[in-house]
Design an enzyme around this catalytic site. Structure first.
Site, short mmCIF file in Angstrom:
data_model
loop_
_atom_site.label_atom_id
_atom_site.label_comp_id
_atom_site.label_asym_id
_atom_site.label_seq_id
_atom_site.Cartn_x
_atom_site.Cartn_y
_atom_site.Cartn_z
N HIS A 225 0.88 -1.19 0.00
CA HIS A 225 0.00 0.00 0.00
C HIS A 225 0.91 1.23 0.00
CE1 HIS A 225 -3.46 2.41 0.61
NE2 HIS A 225 -3.92 1.95 1.75
N HIS A 264 -1.84 -2.21 -9.53
CA HIS A 264 -2.82 -1.63 -8.61
C HIS A 264 -4.04 -2.53 -8.61
CE1 HIS A 264 -5.50 1.29 -6.73
NE2 HIS A 264 -4.40 1.91 -6.34
N ASP A 317 2.85 5.78 -6.56
CA ASP A 317 4.08 5.73 -5.78
C ASP A 317 5.35 5.67 -6.63
OD1 ASP A 317 3.08 5.93 -3.26
OD2 ASP A 317 2.83 3.77 -2.98
N1 CMC Z 1 5.46 -6.36 -10.71
C1 CMC Z 1 5.34 -7.49 -11.40
N2 CMC Z 1 4.21 -8.21 -11.45
C2 CMC Z 1 3.14 -7.74 -10.79
C3 CMC Z 1 3.19 -6.55 -10.06
C4 CMC Z 1 4.39 -5.84 -10.03
N3 CMC Z 1 4.51 -4.71 -9.35
N4 CMC Z 1 1.98 -6.33 -9.52
C5 CMC Z 1 1.20 -7.36 -9.87
N5 CMC Z 1 1.91 -8.22 -10.63
C6 CMC Z 1 1.41 -9.46 -11.23
C7 CMC Z 1 1.28 -10.56 -10.17
O1 CMC Z 1 2.48 -11.27 -10.03
C8 CMC Z 1 0.16 -11.37 -10.73
O2 CMC Z 1 0.67 -12.18 -11.78
P1 CMC Z 1 0.06 -13.63 -12.07
O3 CMC Z 1 -1.37 -13.38 -12.44
O4 CMC Z 1 0.91 -14.13 -13.17
O5 CMC Z 1 0.21 -14.37 -10.77
C9 CMC Z 1 -0.76 -10.33 -11.38
O6 CMC Z 1 0.07 -9.22 -11.68
C10 CMC Z 1 -1.89 -9.86 -10.48
O7 CMC Z 1 -1.32 -9.49 -9.22
P2 CMC Z 1 -2.12 -9.43 -7.87
O8 CMC Z 1 -1.20 -9.38 -6.71
O9 CMC Z 1 -3.13 -10.54 -7.87
O10 CMC Z 1 -2.87 -8.08 -8.00
P3 CMC Z 1 -3.43 -7.26 -6.80
O11 CMC Z 1 -4.52 -6.45 -7.35
O12 CMC Z 1 -3.75 -8.12 -5.64
O13 CMC Z 1 -2.16 -6.40 -6.37
C11 CMC Z 1 -0.71 -4.70 -5.75
C12 CMC Z 1 -2.08 -5.03 -6.36
C13 CMC Z 1 -0.61 -3.17 -5.65
C14 CMC Z 1 -0.62 -5.29 -4.34
C15 CMC Z 1 0.42 -5.27 -6.64
O14 CMC Z 1 0.30 -4.79 -7.95
C16 CMC Z 1 1.80 -4.98 -6.07
O15 CMC Z 1 2.26 -5.72 -5.19
N6 CMC Z 1 2.48 -3.91 -6.58
C17 CMC Z 1 3.76 -3.49 -6.04
C18 CMC Z 1 3.55 -2.67 -4.78
C19 CMC Z 1 3.04 -1.28 -5.07
O16 CMC Z 1 3.54 -0.60 -5.96
N7 CMC Z 1 2.05 -0.84 -4.27
C20 CMC Z 1 1.51 0.53 -4.36
C21 CMC Z 1 0.07 0.53 -4.78
S1 CMC Z 1 -0.46 2.16 -5.27
C22 CMC Z 1 -0.53 3.04 -3.80
C23 CMC Z 1 -1.79 2.78 -3.09
O17 CMC Z 1 -2.85 3.28 -3.51
O18 CMC Z 1 -1.72 2.06 -2.07
#
Ligand code: CMC
Length: 381
Positions: A225, A264, A317
């Site tokens: 987050h 996201h 971010d």
């Molecule tokens: N780099 C590479 N792959 C990614 C990333 C990333 N940053 N984010 C998601 N993926 C892939 C993930 O591995 C998965 O792949 P697969 O379907 O092959 O397993 C797919 O995309 C879906 O990921 P998810 O975790 O199921 O998606 P989510 O909606 O639960 O996750 C997230 C959202 C923000 C937790 C995730 O994108 C992440 O961990 N990003 C990095 C951390 C980050 O930048 N966070 C700040 C968010 S914006 C600020 C805020 O509003 O909080």
């Protein structure tokens, strides 16, 4: 009643689940659209100020000149924090800035005369006091841990300018004040994200605003987050030079890792907030004689391009960390800056929750053993 034999639909992470209605924040993640109270985030970021946006969020309308002056005057008057809270912060000053912010906000509840009043008007008044005081906490903590005296708030400066002034002990430039102001606008509200939801869950038990904001701060701290800006900048520092960016990112991705600042839960197009920080990261880097950070980030964006097909784009971010870094702000304060911007958003969510409150209490589908016979301790292996 759910039992182990029932078949229930489970939405892990409450993904795609609507739990209430809201008239404050609209997000269309498929096209990257964000509105605060109907106003486009681009218009607000380009034309407005944080103070105006806070008024918009908490009172539902953009203030006229007279309203803004009175509102701004009150915010400036509420910046001081009690010495006893400073003493507590001094005791825990070696903690992470978010832990210290969480502790200080918690401590402030003991000094707020309306802590128990959960009427909407009192929630907003308390939220505004926290909005005004939180920058003083973050800045004072940084000074305390460096062995310096906290800098008193400066009522001649706006919210963003005063924060930078208290943090660095010197007048910020117009440019720095403006960037911080835009950054606060971009972080002010974002629907039912994890920290706002945590604040709402707390509020749904009829607890007070301070407790709900503490829950919000605690939840924002995680790297999935609010913690991503800090992680992005750490990554950029480890990469060091633009030519190393590609192999660094590939190494993360080949090992199933995540490149911070991408992806996201809601946006499957570019996060609209990122646009306003991208150009500023670029121009600030040039003006500070450190263009390499933007170049590293640009390279990472290039490497991540194929992931756009999966809906993974830069988020707010991604560029924020480089901007804070270029303004000389320590890495571990980046999340706290997010929190400073988000206090009005948490307040708004708590006020909305209270308006038609219902205890938030979902279910988990039990998948463990049933009716296990109890074994006395003398007979256990
Ligand atoms: N780099 C590479 N792959 C990614 C990333 C990333 N940053 N984010 C998601 N993926 C892939 C993930 O591995 C998965 O792949 P697969 O379907 O092959 O397993 C797919 O995309 C879906 O990921 P998810 O975790 O199921 O998606 P989510 O909606 O639960 O996750 C997230 C959202 C923000 C937790 C995730 O994108 C992440 O961990 N990003 C990095 C951390 C980050 O930048 N966070 C700040 C968010 S914006 C600020 C805020 O509003 O909080």
């Amino acid at each position: 009643m759910t039992t182990a034999t029932n078949k229930v639909e489970i939405r892990r992470g409450l993904m795609g689940v609507y739990f209430d209605r809201s008239d404050s924040c609209f997000i269309d993640g498929t096209v990257g659209k964000l509105l605060y109270r109907g106003y486009d985030i681009h218009e607000l970021a380009e034309n407005s100020t944080f103070e105006e946006v806070v008024h918009l969020l908490l009172f539902g309308k953009l203030p006229n000149r007279k309203e803004l002056d009175a509102f701004d005057k009150q915010l400036r008057a509420d910046r001081d924090i009690p010495d006893k809270v400073l003493d507590i912060m001094d005791t825990v000053k070696n903690g992470h800035p978010m832990d210290v912010l969480r502790t200080a906000v918690s401590a402030l509840s003991a000094f707020d005369p309306e802590v128990k009043d959960n009427s909407e008007a009192a929630i907003i008044r308390k939220g505004l006091r926290l909005t005004a005081k939180a920058p003083t906490i973050v800045a004072a903590h940084d000074r305390l841990r460096k062995g310096l005296k906290p800098v008193k708030p400066n009522a001649s400066l706006n919210h963003a300018g005063n924060f930078l002034y208290m943090l660095n002990g010197k007048m910020p430039s117009e440019d720095e004040m403006h960037i911080m102001d835009v950054d606060f606008i971009l972080h002010a509200e974002h629907g039912s994200n994890a920290s706002a939801f945590a604040a709402r869950v707390a509020a749904s038990t009829q607890t007070d605003l301070h407790s709900a904001v503490v829950a919000g701060i605690a939840t924002l701290k995680g790297p999935a987050h609010g913690g991503a800006a800090e992680e992005v900048m750490k990554m950029a520092e480890e990469i060091g030079r633009p030519e190393n960016a590609e192999s660094y990112a590939r190494n993360i991705l080949d090992h199933g890792g995540r490149v911070m600042g991408f992806g996201h839960r809601v946006y499957k197009a570019e996060d609209p907030r990122a646009r306003h920080l991208r150009d500023r990261s670029h121009t600030l880097g040039i003006s500070k004689g450190q263009p390499q950070w933007f170049e590293i980030l640009a390279k990472l964006q290039e490497v991540m391009k194929p992931y756009q097909a999966k809906g993974i784009y830069v988020n707010v971010d991604f560029f924020a960390g480089s901007i804070y870094y270029l303004m000389g702000i320590p890495d571990d304060i980046f999340i706290s800056i997010f929190a400073l911007g988000r206090i009005p958003g948490w307040t708004l969510n708590v006020a909305e929750q209270y308006r038609s409150n219902i205890l938030i209490r979902p279910l988990t589908d039990y998948s463990g053993p049933m009716d296990v016979p109890y074994t006395p301790i003398s007979k256990r292996n």
